[in-house]
Design a protein around this motif. Structure first.
Motif, PDB file in Angstrom:
ATOM      1  N   CYS A   1       5.496   3.685   1.089  1.00  0.00           N
ATOM      2  CA  CYS A   1       5.186   2.545   0.648  1.00  0.00           C
ATOM      3  C   CYS A   1       5.095   1.643   2.160  1.00  0.00           C
ATOM      4  O   CYS A   1       6.108   1.651   3.030  1.00  0.00           O
ATOM      5  CB  CYS A   1       6.321   1.892  -0.215  1.00  0.00           C
ATOM      6  SG  CYS A   1       5.920   0.446  -0.698  1.00  0.00           S
ATOM      7  N   ALA A   2       4.236   0.646   2.088  1.00  0.00           N
ATOM      8  CA  ALA A   2       3.936  -0.179   3.409  1.00  0.00           C
ATOM      9  C   ALA A   2       3.577  -1.553   2.625  1.00  0.00           C
ATOM     10  O   ALA A   2       3.129  -1.637   1.680  1.00  0.00           O
ATOM     11  CB  ALA A   2       2.865   0.335   4.293  1.00  0.00           C
ATOM     12  N   GLY A   3       3.823  -2.723   3.594  1.00  0.00           N
ATOM     13  CA  GLY A   3       3.506  -4.011   3.187  1.00  0.00           C
ATOM     14  C   GLY A   3       3.120  -4.583   4.396  1.00  0.00           C
ATOM     15  O   GLY A   3       3.590  -4.496   5.525  1.00  0.00           O
ATOM     16  N   THR A   4       2.306  -5.790   4.285  1.00  0.00           N
ATOM     17  CA  THR A   4       1.737  -6.539   5.227  1.00  0.00           C
ATOM     18  C   THR A   4       1.438  -7.785   4.931  1.00  0.00           C
ATOM     19  O   THR A   4       0.851  -7.993   3.783  1.00  0.00           O
ATOM     20  CB  THR A   4       0.886  -5.878   6.310  1.00  0.00           C
ATOM     21  OG1 THR A   4       0.593  -6.847   7.513  1.00  0.00           O
ATOM     22  CG2 THR A   4      -0.536  -5.746   5.633  1.00  0.00           C
TER      23      THR A   4
ATOM     24  N   GLY B   1       0.677  -1.236   0.004  1.00  0.00           N
ATOM     25  CA  GLY B   1       0.023  -0.118  -0.029  1.00  0.00           C
ATOM     26  C   GLY B   1       0.886   1.294   0.199  1.00  0.00           C
ATOM     27  O   GLY B   1       2.220   1.274   0.126  1.00  0.00           O
ATOM     28  N   TRP B   2       0.303   2.405  -0.183  1.00  0.00           N
ATOM     29  CA  TRP B   2       0.719   3.870  -0.064  1.00  0.00           C
ATOM     30  C   TRP B   2       0.154   4.532   0.829  1.00  0.00           C
ATOM     31  O   TRP B   2      -1.227   4.353   1.045  1.00  0.00           O
ATOM     32  CB  TRP B   2       0.703   4.276  -1.412  1.00  0.00           C
ATOM     33  CG  TRP B   2       1.576   3.984  -2.423  1.00  0.00           C
ATOM     34  CD1 TRP B   2       1.351   2.815  -3.501  1.00  0.00           C
ATOM     35  CD2 TRP B   2       3.036   4.135  -2.478  1.00  0.00           C
ATOM     36  NE1 TRP B   2       2.481   2.514  -4.050  1.00  0.00           N
ATOM     37  CE2 TRP B   2       3.589   3.408  -3.721  1.00  0.00           C
ATOM     38  CE3 TRP B   2       3.858   5.058  -1.977  1.00  0.00           C
ATOM     39  CZ2 TRP B   2       4.957   3.488  -4.226  1.00  0.00           C
ATOM     40  CZ3 TRP B   2       5.309   5.200  -2.520  1.00  0.00           C
ATOM     41  CH2 TRP B   2       5.598   4.308  -3.637  1.00  0.00           C
TER      42      TRP B   2
ATOM     43  N   SER C   1      -4.166   0.686  -1.626  1.00  0.00           N
ATOM     44  CA  SER C   1      -3.589  -0.710  -1.595  1.00  0.00           C
ATOM     45  C   SER C   1      -3.957  -1.689  -2.437  1.00  0.00           C
ATOM     46  O   SER C   1      -4.890  -1.478  -3.310  1.00  0.00           O
ATOM     47  CB  SER C   1      -3.997  -1.163  -0.077  1.00  0.00           C
ATOM     48  OG  SER C   1      -5.371  -1.519   0.232  1.00  0.00           O
ATOM     49  N   ILE C   2      -3.032  -2.696  -2.540  1.00  0.00           N
ATOM     50  CA  ILE C   2      -3.238  -3.695  -3.623  1.00  0.00           C
ATOM     51  C   ILE C   2      -2.949  -5.019  -2.876  1.00  0.00           C
ATOM     52  O   ILE C   2      -1.959  -5.111  -2.114  1.00  0.00           O
ATOM     53  CB  ILE C   2      -2.487  -3.399  -5.088  1.00  0.00           C
ATOM     54  CG1 ILE C   2      -2.801  -4.393  -5.880  1.00  0.00           C
ATOM     55  CG2 ILE C   2      -1.001  -3.389  -4.340  1.00  0.00           C
ATOM     56  CD1 ILE C   2      -2.286  -3.815  -7.376  1.00  0.00           C
TER      57      ILE C   2
ATOM     58  N   LEU D   1       2.469   3.665  -7.808  1.00  0.00           N
ATOM     59  CA  LEU D   1       1.330   4.833  -7.816  1.00  0.00           C
ATOM     60  C   LEU D   1       1.520   5.643  -8.967  1.00  0.00           C
ATOM     61  O   LEU D   1       2.357   6.565  -8.726  1.00  0.00           O
ATOM     62  CB  LEU D   1       1.400   5.311  -6.444  1.00  0.00           C
ATOM     63  CG  LEU D   1       0.179   6.176  -6.131  1.00  0.00           C
ATOM     64  CD1 LEU D   1      -1.079   4.921  -5.724  1.00  0.00           C
ATOM     65  CD2 LEU D   1       0.260   6.971  -4.730  1.00  0.00           C
ATOM     66  N   GLU D   2       0.552   5.663  -9.751  1.00  0.00           N
ATOM     67  CA  GLU D   2       0.380   6.678 -10.772  1.00  0.00           C
ATOM     68  C   GLU D   2      -0.559   7.736 -10.439  1.00  0.00           C
ATOM     69  O   GLU D   2      -1.736   7.296  -9.814  1.00  0.00           O
ATOM     70  CB  GLU D   2      -0.048   6.061 -12.145  1.00  0.00           C
ATOM     71  CG  GLU D   2      -0.311   6.871 -13.380  1.00  0.00           C
ATOM     72  CD  GLU D   2       1.071   6.980 -13.823  1.00  0.00           C
ATOM     73  OE1 GLU D   2       2.198   6.419 -13.764  1.00  0.00           O
ATOM     74  OE2 GLU D   2       1.462   8.272 -14.339  1.00  0.00           O
TER      75      GLU D   2
END
Length: 121
Positions: free
Chosen positions: A98-101, A35-36, A50-51, A83-84
Motif C-alpha cells: 500500500c502506498a500514499g502521496t 495506491g497498491w 490507485s485512487i 483492493l478486491e
C-alpha cells in the motif's frame, strides 16, 4: 508522518479471490492519492492501482483491469484502502504494498510493509 499497514494476503487457488486492506493514519488523508503496488521475486516493484482522495478517480494496470477493484473510505486522520482481487492468476503472486502521496505529487512518499499474496495453479 503517515503510517500504513496492510492485511488480507494469503494463499489462494487460481480463479479465486482475495481482499487486501490498508489502514493509513497520522494526518488528514482525504487529499492523498492512495495506491497498491506489487513486487514478485526477482522483479521490480510495479504499479497495480490507485485512487484519488475523493475516490472518484481510479487507475489500474492493464494486467489487472476488469479483475481488481480499488476503493477507499475516508475518516478523520485515517483512511482505509481496499483492493478486491478476483479471477486471480499465478502471475499475480507477489508482495503487495500500500502506498500514499499528496495529490499534487508524482512520487509516492509513504509505503506499508507489504503483504504476501500467493496464487497456486
Amino acid at each position: 508522518q503517515v503510517q500504513l499497514e496492510e492485511s488480507g494476503g494469503g494463499l489462494v487457488q487460481a480463479g479465486g479471490s482475495l481482499r487486501l486492506s490498508c489502514v493509513a493514519s497520522g494526518r488528514t488523508l482525504s487529499n492523498y492519492r492512495m495506491g497498491w503496488f506489487r513486487q514478485a521475486p526477482g522483479e521490480e516493484r510495479e504499479f497495480v492501482a490507485s485512487i484519488t482522495g475523493s475516490g472518484t478517480g481510479k487507475r489500474y494496470a492493464d494486467s489487472v483491469k476488469g479483475r481488481f477493484t480499488i476503493s477507499r473510505a475516508n475518516a478523520k486522520n485515517m483512511v482505509m484502502v481496499s483492493l478486491e482481487m478476483n479471477s486471480l492468476k499465478p502471475e499475480d503472486t507477489a508482495v503487495y504494498y500500500c502506498a500514499g502521496t499528496l495529490l499534487s505529487r508524482s512520487d509516492w512518499d509513504y509505503w506499508g510493509q507489504g503483504t504476501q499474496v500467493t496464487v497456486s495453479s
